[in-house]
Structure formats: C-alpha cells, structure tokens
Design an enzyme around this catalytic site. Structure first.
Site, PDB file in Angstrom:
ATOM      1  N   CYS A 136       0.651  -1.201  -0.297  1.00 42.47           N
ATOM      2  CA  CYS A 136       0.121   0.405   0.378  1.00 42.47           C
ATOM      3  C   CYS A 136       0.801   0.562   0.053  1.00 42.47           C
ATOM      4  O   CYS A 136       2.144   1.030  -0.289  1.00 42.47           O
ATOM      5  CB  CYS A 136      -1.440   0.031   1.135  1.00 42.47           C
ATOM      6  SG  CYS A 136      -2.862   1.353   1.237  1.00 42.47           S
ATOM      7  N   ASP A 207      -3.518   1.143  10.250  1.00 42.09           N
ATOM      8  CA  ASP A 207      -4.251   1.981  10.509  1.00 42.09           C
ATOM      9  C   ASP A 207      -4.789   2.261  12.033  1.00 42.09           C
ATOM     10  O   ASP A 207      -5.158   3.210  12.521  1.00 42.09           O
ATOM     11  CB  ASP A 207      -5.584   1.767  10.034  1.00 42.09           C
ATOM     12  CG  ASP A 207      -5.444   2.131   8.666  1.00 42.09           C
ATOM     13  OD1 ASP A 207      -4.613   1.864   7.461  1.00 42.09           O
ATOM     14  OD2 ASP A 207      -6.175   2.760   7.963  1.00 42.09           O
TER      15      ASP A 207
HETATM   16  C1  RUB Z   1      -3.588   3.365   3.690  1.00 46.19           C
HETATM   17  C2  RUB Z   1      -2.936   2.484   4.699  1.00 46.19           C
HETATM   18  C3  RUB Z   1      -1.716   2.456   5.214  1.00 46.19           C
HETATM   19  C4  RUB Z   1      -2.113   3.383   6.396  1.00 46.19           C
HETATM   20  C5  RUB Z   1      -0.662   3.564   7.067  1.00 46.19           C
HETATM   21  O1  RUB Z   1      -4.781   2.938   3.084  1.00 46.19           O
HETATM   22  O2  RUB Z   1      -3.110   1.298   5.059  1.00 46.19           O
HETATM   23  O3  RUB Z   1      -1.099   1.977   5.452  1.00 46.19           O
HETATM   24  O4  RUB Z   1      -2.927   4.053   6.567  1.00 46.19           O
HETATM   25  O5  RUB Z   1      -0.627   4.679   6.606  1.00 46.19           O
HETATM   26  P1  RUB Z   1      -6.128   3.772   2.251  1.00 46.19           P
HETATM   27  P2  RUB Z   1      -0.269   6.152   7.412  1.00 46.19           P
HETATM   28  O6  RUB Z   1      -5.025   3.998   0.920  1.00 46.19           O
HETATM   29  O7  RUB Z   1      -6.949   3.358   1.991  1.00 46.19           O
HETATM   30  O8  RUB Z   1      -6.451   5.175   3.042  1.00 46.19           O
HETATM   31  O9  RUB Z   1       1.694   5.621   7.440  1.00 46.19           O
HETATM   32  O10 RUB Z   1       0.279   7.178   6.162  1.00 46.19           O
HETATM   33  O11 RUB Z   1      -0.593   6.851   8.202  1.00 46.19           O
END
Ligand code: RUB
Length: 315
Positions: A136, A207
């Site tokens: 991701c 998340d």
């Molecule tokens: C984003 C996702 C990321 C976490 C952490 O999912 O799963 O790995 O949110 O991100 P989506 P960060 O694209 O559905 O929002 O480290 O930027 O907080």
C-alpha cells in the site's frame, strides 16, 4: 427568508468528509491531521457562546468520524479535540477559542513530530543491501525509507500493487522521486518473492494498533505477514501512537471498512457476480516482530503499557 451559510461553516466539513470518503485524503496519519485542521477551522469560524461552538464542534466531529470507519487515528483525534473543548467549556468564547486553537496547533505539531521521530528511529533498522517489501502507501514507511536513504544507506524496495486501488503506485512514484530503487510486484507474487529469498524485511504502516498488539492495515497485509513468518522474514510495523486504539482489545473489535464493488470490477462485465471488497485486514500480534513508534521500537506485547501511560484522557 433564506438562511445564508457562512463560507467556512459546515459545508467545508462536508467537503472534507467527502474527500476522506473518496480517498482524495487518505492514509491514517494524513486523515487524522486533516480532520484535526478541519475541527480547528470550525472553531475559528464558530460564533455564539462557548456552548454553541462546542455543539458545532460535536456536529463536525460526528460527520468526520463517519467518513471512514477503520483508521482509529480519526476518532482518536476528534475525541481529543472534543476533550480539550469540554475542559474549557466554562471559559468565555474568546478565551475558549484562543486556548483551544493553541492546544490544537500543539496537537498537530505533535503528530508531525511523531512522524519525524519515527523516521529517525526507523532509519536505524535499514541496512545496506537490504531488500524491503512494503504494501500500500504509508507516509510513515516512506519517511523511514527516505531518512535512511538520506543517511547514505543503500537498499532497494519491493512494492505490491495493492489492489484494488493501486496505492502501491503512489509509493513507487515517491520512492523513485528520491532515487530509491523499486520493484513493483502484483499482490499475489508476495509468497514467491519471499520464498526465493528476495526479501530481508517487510515494513508496513497501520490504520490501527490494538491493545494486544494486533494491527489493522490495508487488505492483504495479513497474508504478507503469514508469508513472512513462514519464510523467516522480519515483519515490522511503523505507527504513530495516535493510531493506537485504547478501546480495542483485539483486531477483531475494529470495524473493517467495506468499499464499493465498483473498485474491484465493472459489474457490467461479469453479470450476476457478488463482490466482497474489504479495505483492511487484521494481522495478529504473533506475526509481528516489532512496532516502531515515536517512543521507540517495541514488541507488540508492549502496546498495552504504552496505551496505559499515554492515553490518560477520557473518550
Ligand atoms: C492506507 C493504509 C496505510 C495506513 C498507514 O489505506 O492502509 O498503510 O493508513 O498509512 P488507504 P500512514 O489508502 O485506504 O487510506 O503511515 O500514511 O498513516
């Protein structure tokens, strides 16, 4: 008589809610920061007495909270702003606004500082010649990799496409912009890539982190963790403490967002098929080797202690 709505009032909140829902604003930390800034704007544009401003804040908070259900950083940041507001409910509106805005600015700065701190701490676990697999698009993971690269570590990254929304492409672009070598794989190539000993470490964001150390992250993360365990590859999570969920003992307690079937396939092309499109999954604590936070690197079992010490405010 038609009621005029002030420019910065609720429609601005609605716009942000839509942006989060439609993933124009995405990534757990970014969602929390944008939601907090929106709450700040509600205070800045709020008129009436303190009680009325708090009511507007609660209304905005409810709307923002409903925009995406899984990223715990979102309700955490809203609840914290409401807690700060309630604590000052007896102040006159001017002092209330001034104090609250000052506290919110500090809170936003703390979230940004946490990211920098994690980048510094996390960069130390990146070694020369490492091959790091990520899934991701996590700003926290990117911050670590960037910092390590700036310090002169030379490594490469394998990025999964991350079906169905292909956030892996965002990661690829960001890393390439910094000159970091990247290989893109389809999600289903993870096991083979690890089996053929091409990966040293998995590094993902999250998340939500539950009290027992389970994490919730983009759909597919738990399969990567299983595969890492099977192949003796370290599975590392990087998260700011705003993503810790004091209310969730285990990952299963966190609501997993289900998104539109249209993200998976144009249904006109496969008539009659049912589509199941969960956006996140749960990785059990026993598959996680370490969690990098702004407080340091810890095993998943240590999350309980951090939650006890750091989340003293009431929800
Ligand atoms: C984003 C996702 C990321 C976490 C952490 O999912 O799963 O790995 O949110 O991100 P989506 P960060 O694209 O559905 O929002 O480290 O930027 O907080």
């Amino acid at each position: 008589m038609s009621m005029k709505i002030r420019k910065t009032e609720i429609p601005e909140v609605d716009r942000i809610v839509n942006d989060i829902r439609n993933m124009k604003v995405r990534g757990a930390l970014n969602i929390a920061i944008v939601a907090t800034k929106t709450m700040k704007e509600v205070i800045e544009s709020g008129y009436g007495n303190t009680e009325e401003i708090i009511l507007k804040l609660k209304d905005a908070g409810e709307k923002l909270r409903s925009s995406r259900p899984t990223a715990v950083s979102l309700p955490n940041s809203i609840d914290y702003v409401l807690y700060l507001a309630e604590k000052r409910k007896n102040l006159n509106p001017d002092i209330f606004k001034k104090e609250l805005i000052g506290e919110i600015d500090k809170f936003i700065k703390n979230m940004e500082n946490a990211l920098e701190r994690i980048a510094e701490i996390g960069s130390k676990i990146v070694n020369n010649n490492d091959v790091i697999l990520t899934h991701c698009n996590s700003d926290t993971v990117i911050a670590i990799l960037r910092k390590a690269w700036k310090k002169g570590r030379r490594f490469s990254v394998i990025v999964t496409e991350t079906r169905p929304r292909l956030q892996g492409h965002i990661t690829v672009k960001k890393l390439l912009d910094d000159g970091i070598p990247v290989t893109l794989i389809v999600d289903s190539a993870v096991c083979l890539t690890m089996y053929t000993k091409k990966v040293d470490k998995v590094l993902v964001g999250a998340d939500a982190v539950c009290v027992n150390g389970d994490i919730v992250n983009k759909i597919g993360t738990s399969q990567i963790a299983l595969c890492a365990k099977e192949n003796g590859v370290k599975f590392i999570v990087a998260v700011e403490s705003i993503k810790f969920s004091p209310q969730s003992m285990m990952g299963g307690a966190i609501e997993i967002e289900e998104r539109s079937p249209s993200e998976v396939i144009d249904r006109g092309k496969l008539k009659g098929v049912k589509i199941y499109n969960p956006a996140f999954d749960i990785t059990d604590a026993d598959k996680i080797d370490m969690i990098i936070t702004e407080f340091g690197i810890m095993p998943p079992e240590a999350v309980y202690q951090v939650v006890r010490e750091k989340f003293s405010w009431e929800f």
